[in-house]
Write a protein that holds these residues in place. Structure first.
Motif, PDB file in Angstrom:
ATOM      1  N   LEU A  75       0.824  -1.208   0.000  1.00  0.00           N
ATOM      2  CA  LEU A  75       0.000   0.000   0.000  1.00  0.00           C
ATOM      3  C   LEU A  75       0.863   1.266   0.000  1.00  0.00           C
ATOM      4  CD1 LEU A  75      -2.820  -1.019   2.523  1.00  0.00           C
ATOM      5  CD2 LEU A  75      -3.017  -0.742   0.048  1.00  0.00           C
ATOM      6  N   ALA A  76       1.956   1.252   0.749  1.00  0.00           N
ATOM      7  CA  ALA A  76       2.838   2.421   0.786  1.00  0.00           C
ATOM      8  C   ALA A  76       3.486   2.664  -0.573  1.00  0.00           C
ATOM      9  CB  ALA A  76       3.915   2.213   1.861  1.00  0.00           C
TER      10      ALA A  76
ATOM     11  N   THR B  92       2.324   1.678  -3.487  1.00  0.00           N
ATOM     12  CA  THR B  92       1.275   2.130  -4.414  1.00  0.00           C
ATOM     13  C   THR B  92       0.941   3.592  -4.173  1.00  0.00           C
ATOM     14  OG1 THR B  92       0.337  -0.104  -4.439  1.00  0.00           O
ATOM     15  CG2 THR B  92      -1.072   1.703  -5.197  1.00  0.00           C
ATOM     16  N   TRP B  93       0.855   3.992  -2.913  1.00  0.00           N
ATOM     17  CA  TRP B  93       0.549   5.393  -2.598  1.00  0.00           C
ATOM     18  C   TRP B  93       1.652   6.317  -3.088  1.00  0.00           C
ATOM     19  CZ3 TRP B  93       2.959   9.099   0.471  1.00  0.00           C
ATOM     20  CH2 TRP B  93       2.202  10.247   0.716  1.00  0.00           C
TER      21      TRP B  93
ATOM     22  N   THR C 156       1.190   9.152  -5.927  1.00  0.00           N
ATOM     23  CA  THR C 156       1.556  10.534  -5.589  1.00  0.00           C
ATOM     24  C   THR C 156       2.538  11.098  -6.603  1.00  0.00           C
ATOM     25  OG1 THR C 156       1.231  10.063  -3.228  1.00  0.00           O
ATOM     26  CG2 THR C 156       2.529  12.013  -3.804  1.00  0.00           C
TER      27      THR C 156
END
Length: 486
Positions: free
Chosen positions: A22-23, A25-26, A30
């Motif tokens: 998730l990190a 992907t974020w 961004t």
């Protein structure tokens, strides 16, 4: 939270937790968002007019919906179009036609065959089994020329396009092809579809206000007006017998005639051929010498004395002379430089002429003393000061090697085929400006003997003005040359 086993390339299986995924992907989202915002901001900065239109359109749509947007579109487009049709109908119609022609020829003529054109002419780079073609980025068309803005792939240079220019012209059935550097990584490929220089150019209208940085002389091959700069430069005109050097000289005189009449410009003229070419305009000249080499030396030496006196007066006050009726710009016109530099029998007179001419060419530009010299033989021993002429015009020449002698090394390879100009096209030639890599093709306007006599009678220095005359105000062109070459 449970872990998920993910295979990454050839490495062994590793345990990657969902928080890590998730990190990552974020961070990826961004980065992509920031990159998109940056590109949009950069586009907005480079296209302020389009940005304002889009912003206003979005505001109108959000406030009044599609009906309001439709009304705003009709008013915002229809009213300016109506005004342009009334105020500048011909120019607007031409621009509209050129825009439609550009779209049509890009997508119907060039885009479908672009890959084949680039491949067959070697304008691509092969790397790791893939081919990167030169990119067609923009097409601008007029009724005369198609201008293609082309991106250069890494590994090629503008010289590669110059070498392929003649083959490209034949491939698209153009009369000529010229390559100009746009900016690093791009070139303009100009394809001439119709030659506007085949027809004789009539005398251009005498300008009401003279700008010495932009004197109208004739037509360019793209159909636009050809202008030459006199302020802050020297001009060399070379051409074989009958090539049309007189057309360039008289068109220059015609373009500055109002300033001559009003005392802002003085013409100091030397015609070593006994006055056969330039004597028709003698009423326009402040000084005129046409027979004795000693008179030529006297005229040039007096010009040097005036130049030195003006330089001493302007020292520490300005870097560029501003012409006034009491302190005019002086243009020294020499019809045949060879008669001054190589064909003078008296050695002492030849040394005087050589010394004076050298001083004028090296120190005269900033203080308002410019030389316009014409010659037939551009060999080194005839004109040793060739490199002191920032602006050079090469008309029809006898040999290919003479092109580079006049315009500089490599000029012929970049399309200045002066040796191919037909005898039936006097006044046609190529111009090379100081600081500009590529020469461009032009034709000077033709003035008959009667045109010259009428010009001399109307614009002789000190002629009394009639009520119909409008004295030209001192134009912005007299404030000094801009930083770039004009």
């Amino acid at each position: 939270m449970a872990s998920k086993r993910v295979r990454v390339g050839p490495v062994p299986d590793v345990e990657v937790g969902w928080p890590v995924l998730l990190a990552v992907t974020w961070l990826w989202l961004t980065w992509k968002t920031l990159r998109l915002v940056g590109r949009l901001a950069w586009w907005a900065v480079r296209n302020p007019a389009k940005t304002v239109v889009l912003t206003v359109g979005l505001v109108v749509w959000a406030r009044w919906g599609l009906p309001g947007l439709a009304v705003a579109g009709v008013v915002g487009v229809g009213v300016p179009v109506a005004v342009l049709l009334v105020v500048a109908r011909d120019r607007f119609t031409r621009r509209l036609a050129d825009g439609a022609r550009s779209v049509w020829r890009r997508w119907v003529v060039y885009a479908p065959r672009w890959r084949r054109l680039m491949s067959r002419h070697g304008l691509f780079v092969r790397d790791d089994g893939t081919e990167e073609l030169a990119a067609l980025r923009e097409v601008r068309c007029t009724g005369v020329v198609d201008r293609l803005r082309v991106g250069i792939p890494t590994g090629l240079a503008p010289a590669d396009f110059e070498q392929a220019a003649e083959a490209l012209a034949h491939a698209v059935k153009a009369e000529d092809c010229r390559v100009r550097v746009s900016r690093p990584g791009e070139v303009w490929v100009d394809l001439l579809r119709r030659d506007p220089l085949r027809e004789t150019v009539p005398p251009l209208p005498v300008p009401r206000v003279v700008d010495l940085r932009s004197v109208p002389v004739g037509r360019r091959e793209d159909g636009e007006l050809w202008r030459l700069r006199l302020l802050g430069t020297h001009v060399l005109i070379a051409g074989a017998t009958g090539a049309g050097k007189g057309s360039v000289l008289w068109s220059l005189v015609r373009g500055i005639a109002p300033a001559v009449r009003d005392g802002l410009v003085e013409l100091w003229v030397i015609d070593p051929k006994g006055g056969m070419e330039l004597s028709f305009g003698e009423p326009l000249f402040t000084r005129f010498a046409d027979t004795d080499p000693a008179d030529f030396a006297d005229l040039l030496e007096q010009a040097v004395e005036g130049m030195n006196a003006r330089a001493a007066r302007l020292k520490g006050k300005t870097r560029q002379h501003t012409p006034t009726p009491g302190d005019p710009f002086r243009l020294i016109i020499i019809d045949e430089l060879a008669s001054l530099t190589a064909l003078v029998g008296d050695r002492r007179v030849a040394v005087r002429i050589d010394d004076a001419l050298g001083h004028l060419l090296t120190k005269g530009r900033a203080v308002g003393y410019s030389v316009v010299g014409a010659l037939q033989d551009p060999s080194k021993d005839v004109i040793p000061y060739r490199n002191l002429f920032p602006t050079r015009v090469a008309l029809r020449l006898d040999e290919p090697t003479q092109v580079d002698m006049v315009l500089g090394d490599g000029a012929r390879d970049r399309g200045a085929y002066c040796d191919r100009i037909p005898h039936a096209l006097p006044g046609v030639g190529y111009v090379k400006l100081d600081g500009v890599r590529e020469p461009f093709r032009v034709r000077a306007a033709y003035l008959t003997d009667e045109d010259i006599r009428a010009l001399a009678a109307e614009y002789a220095p000190g002629r009394a003005l009639t009520p119909a005359d409008t004295p030209p105000a001192l134009p912005a062109g007299f404030e000094g040359p801009p930083a770039e070459a004009a």
